[in-house]
Structures are given as structure tokens and as C-alpha cells.
Enzyme design. Sequence first.
Site, PDB file in Angstrom:
ATOM      1  N   TYR A 155       1.049  -1.388   0.059  1.00 15.89           N
ATOM      2  CA  TYR A 155      -0.068   0.045  -0.052  1.00 15.89           C
ATOM      3  C   TYR A 155       1.019   1.151   0.064  1.00 15.89           C
ATOM      4  CZ  TYR A 155      -3.762   2.973   1.412  1.00 15.89           C
ATOM      5  OH  TYR A 155      -4.802   4.193   1.383  1.00 15.89           O
ATOM      6  N   LYS A 159       1.261   4.240  -3.043  1.00 17.72           N
ATOM      7  CA  LYS A 159       0.614   5.658  -2.737  1.00 17.72           C
ATOM      8  C   LYS A 159       1.530   6.386  -2.973  1.00 17.72           C
ATOM      9  CE  LYS A 159      -3.832   4.882  -1.610  1.00 17.72           C
ATOM     10  NZ  LYS A 159      -4.870   5.477  -2.458  1.00 17.72           N
TER      11      LYS A 159
END
Length: 248
Positions: A155, A159
Amino acid sequence: MFNLDFTGKIVLVTGASRGIGKAIAQAFASLGATVCGSATSQKGADDITAYLDGKGYGFVMNGLELESVTKLFDDVVAKCGSAPDILVNNAGITKDGLFMRMKDQDWDDVLTCNLTSVARLCKAAIAPMMKKRAGRIINITSITGEIGNAGQCNYAAAKAGMIGFSKSLAKEAAARGITVNCVAPGFIETDMTAVLNEDQLKAWVNNIPLKRAGRVEDIAGAVVFLASDMASYITGATIDVNGGLHCA
């Protein structure tokens, strides 16, 4: 200059069936825009159409299927008669776990949904924006992409990649009057955080200088600002909306 009237503008918000995406879609609809929101299921898409109440439409998009991303853009153009003036990439998934035990599929899925699908949608949107010499792209990243978080290597990578991608695209598109920015939420009250027990919630909030969790409306406000004329000289930026958590 201080105009928050989006009448005549078409706004596409991915992941708009609940939480942050829903708040963003509702904010734009309240300001006169025609809003197109995506969900991963037909029921979710129908729910979006229902809450927009004549001010927009719901569509189906699965960020894990890149053909579905392209179809979403084509469906929006067919329904609205024009490409979006404002694109908000909010849809994303998490598949957390310590990196040493992370399955390859969990890595691939999170990068595909949270980064590659964003790039694919931006690529579809940028060409008509270039022709109009105007457009706004706002990508919803995360504080995790800035400071990292144990158990979220996939993640965080996606991001952080979104931030670098947005800066680069901002430089490519600026001469045509298009801005590309990110909003990085911190700890926000959503369905995902609602599962935390009281002790877990207190532990998070105690680390936030403003001593409260964020609200979805806090994120929506930042997105609307970046899409407005007030932010016409802001591009390649990441707006941190986290109560000071990034500097705690």
C-alpha cells in the site's frame, strides 16, 4: 477568483459508493457539477445514482481489471456527452501483511488497483483535457505513502508511487492549463476505522496533534479547493489532511 460554482462541469470520482469518495461526490454535486461515481458492483453504482438524486450517475469499475477502467471512462463520455473536466482518483484496496510473508498476488493486486489503474484513467482523461487546455486531476494518496507503515509495504509503495506519478504528470500537463495534485488523508473516520476498538482508537488519536480523527468532509473540502479556481496556481503538490500526524 473565490468561485465554488461547478455548474457545467463533469466530475468523475472513483470509489464513490461510501466513505471519502461519497463525501467528495456529494460535495461536487452540491456545488452544481454533474458527478459520475464508480463502484465495484452494479448495486453500488445504483446506490450512487440514488444518492446523487438527479445530479449524476453511478458506474461500475473494478480497479483490478484494467479493461474495466477504460470502459468506465468510455461509459462516462457516452452518458455525459463529454469527457470529465475534473478527475478524482479515490478508489483503492488494502491487502496488509508483513512483507516477508506477503503473497505476490497481494502485492500485485494493490499496485494494480491503487496505482496502475490510476495511471490508466489519467491517461484516458488527459488527452481531452489537453485539447480543451483545461482540467483538474486530484489523486487521493495517503500519509502511509509519505511516512510508511509496518504491514503495508504494498500500500505504501502504491501511494508513494502515486505522489511521484502526479508530480511528473503535473510537469507534463502544466503548459496546457491542467493541474495535477494529491490529497493525503491521515486517520479518517470511515467504515474501515469503525472496526477499531476503543483502545485502538485512543492510541491513534493520541498521536494526532489536533487530537481527533479526520472526517470525510475534511478530505472533500481539500479536493474541492484543488478543483476550484482558487487553486489554479497549485500543481504537483500534495495536500496533507491529517491533523498534523505527519509532523507529530
